[in-house]
Write an enzyme that holds these catalytic residues in place. Structure first.
Site, PDB file in Angstrom:
ATOM      1  N   LYS A  12       0.837  -1.201   0.000  1.00 10.43           N
ATOM      2  CA  LYS A  12       0.000   0.000   0.000  1.00 10.43           C
ATOM      3  C   LYS A  12       0.874   1.253   0.000  1.00 10.43           C
ATOM      4  CE  LYS A  12      -3.906  -0.350   2.193  1.00 10.43           C
ATOM      5  NZ  LYS A  12      -4.968  -0.377   3.242  1.00 10.43           N
ATOM      6  N   ASP A  69      -8.452   3.628   4.350  1.00 12.24           N
ATOM      7  CA  ASP A  69      -9.215   2.410   4.593  1.00 12.24           C
ATOM      8  C   ASP A  69      -9.964   2.111   3.311  1.00 12.24           C
ATOM      9  OD1 ASP A  69      -9.809   0.219   6.288  1.00 12.24           O
ATOM     10  OD2 ASP A  69     -11.823   0.979   6.556  1.00 12.24           O
ATOM     11  N   PHE A 154      -2.393  -6.760  -5.269  1.00 14.65           N
ATOM     12  CA  PHE A 154      -2.569  -7.427  -3.982  1.00 14.65           C
ATOM     13  C   PHE A 154      -4.051  -7.448  -3.644  1.00 14.65           C
ATOM     14  CE2 PHE A 154      -1.897  -2.947  -3.244  1.00 14.65           C
ATOM     15  CZ  PHE A 154      -2.732  -2.607  -2.192  1.00 14.65           C
ATOM     16  N   ARG A 183      -7.978   3.823  -5.146  1.00 12.60           N
ATOM     17  CA  ARG A 183      -6.959   4.571  -4.409  1.00 12.60           C
ATOM     18  C   ARG A 183      -6.374   5.678  -5.281  1.00 12.60           C
ATOM     19  NH1 ARG A 183      -4.653   0.501  -2.635  1.00 12.60           N
ATOM     20  NH2 ARG A 183      -5.846   0.428  -0.715  1.00 12.60           N
TER      21      ARG A 183
END
Length: 203
Positions: A12, A69, A154, A183
């Protein structure tokens, strides 16, 4: 401007750094602050968890903190796994990607194609030492395939096919995924805010 990423998830961190690379910001992580405690994600919304993590890490480090999140919402499952995406499978403590998406495929085994709609959701929260914070949302609509494909990415990437495309996220290059990902879209909004904010201009 220094920003601490409120995560120890290396994949991330890599993804966020890659997308935000054109901004003159120094990205730090919790690896730089080993004394910061682990934040328990016990809220029932992506926003609640992101804000909680960002605020607590900001308090610990004294620097602006960025928390993410994110998760997968599947139509046929009433929005599940949602905030439980990283621990959807009973034995997936700590985030076991194959176990999670294998359980998802099993749960959708009898779902026809028209009921396999899904979307990735991301909430970014940026907390400041003065107690303020901002949130930024990004969404990636698509559907769940019938088998895992691809070795990149992922999480649920091997079974998620973004809307209007044939390959899964795990079959795409990093650049291709970034243009479509939840994201990536949330970080675009964050970047716009940083470019226009007084905080950004003063650093």
């Amino acid at each position: 401007m220094d920003i601490v990423l409120a995560t120890r998830n290396k994949k991330k961190i890599e993804e966020i750094k890659r997308i935000i690379v054109d901004l003159p910001i120094t990205i730090l992580s919790l690896e730089d602050y080993p004394d910061c405690p682990e934040v328990v994600e016990d809220k029932d919304t992506f926003e609640g968890n992101a804000v909680k993590k960002a605020v607590e890490v900001c308090r610990c480090t004294g620097k602006p903190a960025l928390a993410d999140d994110s998760g997968l919402e599947v139509d046929a499952l009433g929005g599940a796994p949602g905030v439980y995406s990283a621990r959807y499978a009973p034995d997936a403590s700590g985030g076991n990607d194959p176990k999670n998406y294998e359980k998802l495929l099993l749960d959708l085994k009898h779902a026809p194609d028209e009921q396999r709609g899904a979307r990735f959701v991301c909430c970014l929260a940026l907390a400041f030492p003065d107690g303020g914070f901002k949130t930024f949302f990004g969404y990636a609509p698509g559907r769940i395939g019938r088998e895992p494909r691809g070795k990149r990415g992922f999480g649920y990437d091997p079974v998620f096919i973004p809307k209007g495309h044939g390959p899964t996220f795990a079959e795409m290059t990093a650049e291709e995924k970034d243009r479509l990902s939840h994201r990536g879209k949330a970080i675009e909004k964050l970047s716009e805010f940083l470019r226009s904010s007084v905080v950004y201009k003063q650093n």
